[in-house]
Design an enzyme around this catalytic site. Structure first.
Site, PDB file in Angstrom:
ATOM      1  CB  THR A   1       4.036  -5.198   1.769  1.00 41.13           C
ATOM      2  OG1 THR A   1       2.833  -4.461   1.712  1.00 41.13           O
ATOM      3  CG2 THR A   1       3.716  -6.814   1.443  1.00 41.13           C
TER       4      THR A   1
ATOM      5  CB  THR B   1       3.824  -1.439  -3.235  1.00 43.41           C
ATOM      6  OG1 THR B   1       2.545  -2.109  -2.402  1.00 43.41           O
ATOM      7  CG2 THR B   1       5.051  -2.343  -2.986  1.00 43.41           C
TER       8      THR B   1
END
Length: 328
Positions: free
Chosen positions: A12, A93
């Protein structure tokens, strides 16, 4: 100026959405590591950074081959460059904690390895990636981080690789270390970490990772679990098994019956729990069933440790010595 190696893997932090107000619908792993560094000119005051692109993927799509490449590159960088202050890895993540724990078990050097990601894509309003990256580099070049092992820096907090986990699907404060808390924090004043107390044990420092990794599935505990899942794993000849047990790592009576009835040698097996925090202790029937408790390791980290133990040819007693459990 400290020298730093930045290894980019996507995620991300390198993600792109259609517009700046979109936080959830985006493509991870769009921007390269060079672009991430260029977007934070303040990094020039912290370190001379060399960027290498190892992958550019959503971390849900990370492969064992990527892990193997990371380990080899970090080992080589530390072995050949004594002036290197540390390594920073930009990472998605979703599986960041697994990569951190893998490197903790494999990289034997006092210089820090710091993983960092973001919960908002790079194109978002108030994207958290740039500040997270700046703080990760700040930690990686700090004297306080030496000897601490592999670290994760997110939202100003510094976490240890063994305990950190992603605890939320949204929000910049999505990482925590249940039961222990962060090791320290970083802000505009500096890096706040206690000095490392001594040498750490790196059980697989000399392990050369193979191209083909052993099969180590995770079986999830629930009400009346299907015995066919466990039976299929055993019949497939898996090298190891991790149970995400209910409560304190408990297997159902049906799962225990499958193990009791299994006539062939059992694979190495760990019991973790699905609660999100709290330890799994040794139980009375563990030896009879061929099980071991994962201690404070969550299922995904138990799988990492178990996979490396299988690669190293460890038996049940040798694996027991590596588990973070309380011995009564």
């Amino acid at each position: 100026m400290p020298r730093l190696l930045l290894l980019a893997t996507g995620g991300t932090i390198a993600g792109c959405a259609a517009d700046s107000a979109t936080l959830n619908d985006y493509t991870a792993g769009v921007f390269g590591g060079d672009a991430l560094v260029a977007a934070v000119p303040q990094l020039q005051g912290l370190a001379a950074i060399t960027v290498e692109q190892v992958a550019n993927v959503d971390s849900a799509d990370l492969l064992f081959a990527h892990w193997r490449a990371l380990v080899r590159r970090i080992r080589a960088a530390f072995a050949t460059n004594p002036e290197l202050a540390g390594v920073v890895i930009t990472h998605g993540t979703n599986t960041l904690e697994e990569t951190a724990w893998l490197l903790q078990l494999l990289i034997d050097d006092r210089r820090p390895v710091v993983l960092v990601g973001a919960m908002r894509p790079a194109t978002a309003l108030s994207a958290d990636g740039p500040l997270n990256l700046f703080q990760a580099v700040h930690v990686a070049v700090s004297p306080e981080a030496r000897g601490q092992g592999v670290l994760v820096v997110m939202d100003g907090q510094i976490h240890g690789a063994r305990d950190v986990t992603k605890v939320a699907t949204q929000g910049v404060g999505a990482f925590a270390s249940p039961g222990r808390g962060p090791l320290g924090w970083v802000d505009d004043v500096g890096v706040h970490l206690p000095m490392a107390s001594g040498p750490r044990h790196v059980p697989f420092a000399g392990l050369d990772l193979p191209e083909q990794w052993p099969q180590v599935p995770i079986v999830y505990g629930c009400v009346e679990p299907e015995p066919i899942v466990l039976s299929a794993c055993l019949n497939a000849g898996v090298a190891g098994l991790v149970f995400t047990g209910t409560g304190a790592g408990q297997l159902s009576a049906g799962e225990c019956r499958v193990l009791e009835a299994w006539a062939s040698p059992r694979p190495l097996m760990l019991r973790a729990n699905r609660c999100g925090s709290g330890p799994v202790h040794l139980a009375e029937h563990d030896a009879q069933l061929g099980l071991l408790p994962a201690g404070v390791l969550n299922p995904q980290k138990a799988r990492v440790l178990l996979s490396l133990a299988v690669m190293a040819g460890m038996d049940r007693e040798q694996l027991l010595e590596l588990l973070p459990i309380t011995r009564l």
